[in-house]
Design a protein around this motif. Structure first.
Motif, short mmCIF file in Angstrom:
data_model
loop_
_atom_site.label_atom_id
_atom_site.label_comp_id
_atom_site.label_asym_id
_atom_site.label_seq_id
_atom_site.Cartn_x
_atom_site.Cartn_y
_atom_site.Cartn_z
N VAL A 1 -48.94 -17.56 -23.59
CA VAL A 1 -48.01 -16.88 -22.77
C VAL A 1 -48.53 -15.20 -22.78
CG1 VAL A 1 -45.73 -15.82 -22.28
CG2 VAL A 1 -46.20 -18.39 -23.10
N ASN B 1 -43.74 -23.07 -23.74
CA ASN B 1 -44.92 -22.10 -23.63
C ASN B 1 -45.85 -22.36 -22.68
OD1 ASN B 1 -44.49 -19.88 -25.74
ND2 ASN B 1 -43.78 -21.49 -26.84
N CYS C 1 -44.44 -21.92 -19.25
CA CYS C 1 -44.31 -20.40 -18.74
C CYS C 1 -45.43 -19.92 -18.35
CB CYS C 1 -43.63 -19.56 -19.93
SG CYS C 1 -41.77 -19.84 -20.35
N VAL D 1 -40.30 -18.26 -26.81
CA VAL D 1 -41.28 -17.82 -26.08
C VAL D 1 -41.32 -16.32 -26.19
CG1 VAL D 1 -42.15 -17.38 -23.83
CG2 VAL D 1 -40.90 -19.45 -24.16
#
Length: 665
Positions: free
Chosen positions: A137, A186, A189, A350
């Motif tokens: 991320v 993750n 995202c 996250v």
């Protein structure tokens, strides 16, 4: 007897017949999978429209230097993992090598790997943390904010290396459903931050093949999680996290086979677990404040991903989340500190924010302020942080700014389901005094995995400075002596009898006996606050002992009186522990302890019936006088201990008088 066999026998004692049957079926299924039966099939992921990102448009109004700097440091092979800072693991790292111990885990059948055996896996907590792909991320954020190709290429390199080194279903990353679920979130995202279907990862040469391969791994993750959900005595935050991962994946990649079924199942179970795992008063039933934050974060992510994909959760789900944020606001002091009650592993779902002073609790309140229109949450949050911006978008900062600031006093003082009670005055002001008393259960379900033996303990802060603290967690896997100490009775501001724990541990994440605590009276008035509670943890002794504690806060004199009473027939040895924050200093004069901390002067008068108090700082054997602010990190901190012997029916009185000598701010 091996440690693993002992753990299995202890674990079996916590199971009922239904769970034993279920685990036997799971074992048979794992045996068949080892032989190739029941594994995820190869599927054609094909083309299809991915679900929209959790917010649109994705925000861009950030200090780009922070995110570029973090991404570039990864590219030099430097990583941060718990207590490891700037560790040279390379880029990409060796995904099956424990970054802490260097142990490399063999690519055996995943479910057959004994991940509790340090000689095989090293410290599994570190290895799993590396493989959650929080750093993917980070790379995706850097690309999103700069569009510089090196970050997209690095993300592709990281993913390809993981797919090469961690083949399904072999190795340590095909063992725990929770780890797969967090990795899925993750990945989702990063997928959106990298441009979704328009990602440069798919436009480059070999992009189609890479897309198919990544989606194939996503499908296998979902298949694994859906068939290995934590149940029965393990159905705590692990189950919630697994459902979160399955839900987020199903709405992000709705074109995958079985996505519709996974989405519906995960949503329904998330609704149910939100009510099961969190009380109507907002307290999470694991009795661990960090996990309270984690579950609230999971609920928030599901709410946001669901909303943009046209899948709404019930008003009860949202109300339960709002109540959880009310709880955080109530126990947070004027300095932004939340007591370290119960276990904490520092994990996040996250890692959105790169702010150096990021506070996860304040961040949740900032997000909640916008979502629920709560000016009191805004006051406690203080500002609109970067994680909230990533979650809600650039425009949300204006909505936050426009909210009128409301009173910062707690909306509720008594959390009877959770067993927490807040005493004090001048909340949110420089002269604030706040005590948080714990009269809750040991933990959730039969194993109470993340609870500590802290019945009738309390924390105390004044003027936003922590005075009496919960020392934290420090150790999870391995280091048994430290694991037992930090979750034991002597590491909390309460009374211990005959050197015994209030509750009997049965393993790193299990308790044999559970002390049952309850509040018998609580009142809050203009002149005083009073708590009276009792626990039965020592009724198991040959001469049963019932511990009662009365805490009275005299608001006029800023004075706390703690009266401990033992109901028993014979004489017993007792210890009363008081743990101070690491910035505090203590000086003893007879039975009086003078405590200095920032602009505070505190006088503690200890019971005359006991020996003169002793201040212990950083003792190793037996452990006493430590605080742990992060997993695997500890530092010396003063602990006051009063010891002696008392007869049944006797009461011990400790008086704490607080003076704030200068008020600023």
């Amino acid at each position: 007897m091996s440690a693993t066999l002992a753990w299995k026998l202890n674990r079996l004692k916590a199971m009922g017949p239904a769970e034993v049957c279920w685990r036997l079926r799971q074992g048979v299924a794992a045996g068949l999978e080892r032989r190739g039966f029941g594994l995820a099939r190869h599927v054609e992921t094909g083309a299809g429209a991915a679900g929209p990102a959790w917010v649109s448009p994705l925000p861009t109004n950030f200090d780009v230097v922070l995110y570029v700097g973090a991404a570039d440091r990864l590219l030099t092979g430097r990583w941060d993992l718990f207590s490891l800072r700037n560790r040279p693991l390379g880029f990409p790292p060796l995904w099956n090598r424990d970054p802490k111990t260097g142990v490399e885990v063999p690519l055996d059948f995943g479910k057959g790997i004994d991940y509790r055996n340090e000689s095989i896996v090293g410290d599994i907590k570190y290895l799993w943390e590396l493989n959650r792909h929080l750093e993917l991320v980070t790379l995706a954020q850097a690309w999103h904010l700069t569009r510089k190709p090196r970050f997209a290429e690095a993300a592709r390199c990281l993913l390809l290396s993981w797919l090469d080194q961690c083949p399904y279903p072999r190795g340590p990353h095909w063992t725990s459903s929770l780890e797969l679920a967090v990795r899925l979130v993750n990945w989702a995202c990063a997928w959106h931050l990298l441009g979704s279907e328009a990602s440069p990862l798919f436009a480059a040469e070999g992009g189609r093949a890479f897309r198919r391969r990544w989606l194939g791994a996503i499908y296998r993750h979902c298949h694994f999680v859906s068939r290995n959900l934590s149940r029965h005595s393990s159905a705590n935050n692990h189950l919630f996290g697994e459902l979160m991962g399955l839900f987020v994946a199903a709405v992000t990649w709705p074109f995958l086979p079985e996505s519709a079924g996974w989405r519906a199942r995960a949503r329904d179970e998330l609704e149910a677990e939100a009510i099961k795992q969190n009380g109507a008063d907002g307290a999470n039933r694991e009795q661990a404040f960090w996990y309270h934050h984690e579950v609230a974060d999971m609920m928030l992510l599901c709410l946001l991903f669901g909303r943009v994909n046209g899948i709404n959760f019930s008003s009860q789900f949202a109300q339960r989340l709002e109540s959880m944020l009310e709880f955080i606001a109530a126990v947070m002091d004027a300095g932004g500190h939340v007591p370290m009650v119960g276990d904490a592993d520092d994990a996040v779902m996250v890692r959105f924010s790169r702010e150096p002073e990021f506070c996860p609790y304040r961040s949740l309140l900032a997000t909640g302020a916008v979502l629920f229109g709560r000016g009191d949450f805004k006051a406690k949050a203080g500002r609109f942080d970067e994680k909230s911006r990533w979650l809600l978008g650039d425009a949300a900062s204006e909505r936050f700014r426009a909210l009128p600031v409301a009173t910062v006093g707690p909306a509720r003082r008594a959390f009877s389901e959770g067993g927490y009670y807040v005493l004090g005055q001048n909340f949110g002001m420089p002269s604030e005094v706040k005590a948080v008393v714990d009269a809750g259960s040991l933990g959730y379900l039969s194993i109470a995995a993340h609870g500590h033996a802290d019945a009738l303990a309390f924390t105390l802060s004044a003027g936003g400075n922590e005075v009496l603290v919960d020392p934290g967690t420090y150790a999870y896997h391995g280091q048994k002596r430290w694991r037992d100490y930090f979750r034991g009775t002597s590491a909390h501001n309460t009374l211990r009898v005959d050197g015994e724990e209030q509750s009997v541990p049965g393993g790193n994440f299990q308790w044999f006996s559970h002390a049952r605590a309850r509040c018998e009276h609580f009142e809050s008035g203009v002149e005083r606050d009073v708590f009276e509670g009792v626990h039965d943890g020592y009724l198991r002794l040959n001469d049963p002992v019932r511990h009662r504690r009365r805490i009275e806060f005299d608001k006029r004199n800023v004075r706390i009186e703690v009266r401990d009473t033992l109901e028993c027939s014979e004489e017993h040895s007792v210890e009363i522990h008081w743990h101070l924050g690491e910035t505090c200093a203590a000086r003893i004069s007879g039975h009086v302890v003078e405590i200095g901390c920032a602009n505070l002067r505190i006088r503690m008068e200890c019971p005359l019936e006991l020996n003169a108090p002793e201040v212990v700082v950083g003792r190793d054997d037996p452990p006493l006088g430590w605080i742990s602010r992060r997993l695997d990190e500890k530092k010396p901190s003063p602990a006051i201990v009063c010891t002696g012997r008392i007869a049944g029916g006797a009461s011990l009185v400790t008086v704490v008088t607080i003076a704030i000598v200068a008020i600023t701010g």
